[in-house]
Write a protein that holds these residues in place. Sequence first.
Motif, PDB file in Angstrom:
ATOM      1  N   MET A 109     -23.325  46.813   4.895  1.00 39.62           N
ATOM      2  CA  MET A 109     -21.884  46.617   4.844  1.00 39.62           C
ATOM      3  C   MET A 109     -21.557  45.143   5.104  1.00 39.62           C
ATOM      4  SD  MET A 109     -18.818  48.271   7.146  1.00 39.62           S
ATOM      5  CE  MET A 109     -19.078  47.319   8.605  1.00 39.62           C
ATOM      6  N   LYS A 110     -20.709  44.603   4.250  1.00 37.79           N
ATOM      7  CA  LYS A 110     -20.255  43.222   4.398  1.00 37.79           C
ATOM      8  C   LYS A 110     -18.807  43.213   4.854  1.00 37.79           C
ATOM      9  CE  LYS A 110     -23.143  41.475   0.654  1.00 37.79           C
ATOM     10  NZ  LYS A 110     -23.114  40.912  -0.713  1.00 37.79           N
ATOM     11  N   LYS A 111     -18.456  42.141   5.519  1.00 41.41           N
ATOM     12  CA  LYS A 111     -17.064  41.916   5.898  1.00 41.41           C
ATOM     13  C   LYS A 111     -16.454  41.029   4.820  1.00 41.41           C
ATOM     14  CE  LYS A 111     -14.278  40.432   9.792  1.00 41.41           C
ATOM     15  NZ  LYS A 111     -14.305  39.817  11.127  1.00 41.41           N
ATOM     16  N   VAL A 112     -15.478  41.581   4.085  1.00 35.94           N
ATOM     17  CA  VAL A 112     -14.869  40.907   2.943  1.00 35.94           C
ATOM     18  C   VAL A 112     -13.426  40.531   3.287  1.00 35.94           C
ATOM     19  CG1 VAL A 112     -14.219  41.126   0.516  1.00 35.94           C
ATOM     20  CG2 VAL A 112     -16.326  42.238   1.350  1.00 35.94           C
ATOM     21  N   LEU A 113     -13.105  39.261   3.163  1.00 34.97           N
ATOM     22  CA  LEU A 113     -11.736  38.788   3.357  1.00 34.97           C
ATOM     23  C   LEU A 113     -11.160  38.430   2.000  1.00 34.97           C
ATOM     24  CD1 LEU A 113      -9.342  37.864   5.152  1.00 34.97           C
ATOM     25  CD2 LEU A 113     -10.429  35.594   5.194  1.00 34.97           C
TER      26      LEU A 113
ATOM     27  N   ALA B 283     -14.452  46.753  -3.425  1.00 40.45           N
ATOM     28  CA  ALA B 283     -15.283  46.368  -2.283  1.00 40.45           C
ATOM     29  C   ALA B 283     -15.276  47.449  -1.208  1.00 40.45           C
ATOM     30  CB  ALA B 283     -14.804  45.041  -1.712  1.00 40.45           C
ATOM     31  N   ALA B 284     -14.122  48.047  -0.981  1.00 40.65           N
ATOM     32  CA  ALA B 284     -14.029  49.124   0.009  1.00 40.65           C
ATOM     33  C   ALA B 284     -14.800  50.356  -0.454  1.00 40.65           C
ATOM     34  CB  ALA B 284     -12.565  49.473   0.274  1.00 40.65           C
TER      35      ALA B 284
ATOM     36  N   ALA C 271     -11.988  43.530 -12.235  1.00 40.03           N
ATOM     37  CA  ALA C 271     -11.739  43.096 -10.850  1.00 40.03           C
ATOM     38  C   ALA C 271     -12.298  44.128  -9.870  1.00 40.03           C
ATOM     39  CB  ALA C 271     -10.244  42.897 -10.613  1.00 40.03           C
ATOM     40  N   PHE C 272     -12.104  45.408 -10.161  1.00 42.34           N
ATOM     41  CA  PHE C 272     -12.621  46.486  -9.316  1.00 42.34           C
ATOM     42  C   PHE C 272     -14.153  46.424  -9.286  1.00 42.34           C
ATOM     43  CE2 PHE C 272     -14.176  50.785  -8.639  1.00 42.34           C
ATOM     44  CZ  PHE C 272     -13.433  51.205  -7.534  1.00 42.34           C
ATOM     45  N   ALA C 273     -14.780  46.279 -10.459  1.00 34.49           N
ATOM     46  CA  ALA C 273     -16.240  46.224 -10.545  1.00 34.49           C
ATOM     47  C   ALA C 273     -16.795  45.004  -9.811  1.00 34.49           C
ATOM     48  CB  ALA C 273     -16.687  46.228 -12.007  1.00 34.49           C
TER      49      ALA C 273
ATOM     50  N   LYS D 121     -19.418  45.012  -6.477  1.00 35.25           N
ATOM     51  CA  LYS D 121     -20.694  44.289  -6.398  1.00 35.25           C
ATOM     52  C   LYS D 121     -20.751  43.305  -5.227  1.00 35.25           C
ATOM     53  CE  LYS D 121     -21.718  44.454 -11.330  1.00 35.25           C
ATOM     54  NZ  LYS D 121     -21.838  43.663 -12.560  1.00 35.25           N
ATOM     55  N   ALA D 122     -19.595  43.036  -4.625  1.00 37.77           N
ATOM     56  CA  ALA D 122     -19.540  42.051  -3.547  1.00 37.77           C
ATOM     57  C   ALA D 122     -20.382  42.452  -2.352  1.00 37.77           C
ATOM     58  CB  ALA D 122     -18.090  41.812  -3.100  1.00 37.77           C
TER      59      ALA D 122
END
Length: 179
Positions: free
Chosen positions: A1-5, A28-29, A172-174, A178-179
Amino acid sequence: MKKVLVLSSSLRKGSNSETLAQEFAKGAAEAGNKVEFESLRGKKIGFCMGCLACQKKGKCVIKDDAPAITKKMESADVIVFATPIYYYEMSGQLKTMLDRANSLYSSDYKFREIYLLTSAADTDAKAMNIAKRGIGGWIACFDGVKLKGALCATGAESAGDVKKNSALLKKAFAMGKKA
């Protein structure tokens, strides 16, 4: 899990660049990341004075909303910048925020991945190239950080135009997934 801002710099609620940012955030969520959405709308962010006190103190000395946003940037693994294209460049709001994030340069920043989401009235995808180069200049100041993806919604002149382009929203969703 990454923290995405996800940092949206449009001051218009429901803007095209913000719509792209929200789709990225959803992706991302869904991928299991912790996502925080931050808008510059309604924030007070003054211009950098170039005093470099932030390099010694680890934070900006100007008392406004920028230091709190910079702190969020510092602890994120991934930062997503969303901006409308104004005169073939990122919005002034985003550029001012990047200038104010100067304290990150000497910090123990976590981010390694940057994404750029833009919207432009121009119908040519090259409309974002100068903004992409500007973000690239900011990224170049940080070791190990890379631009992982960029997306431009072209022909997006009126608020809501992006919502009519389901293929772009899916991209944008895809990208977020991948993020």
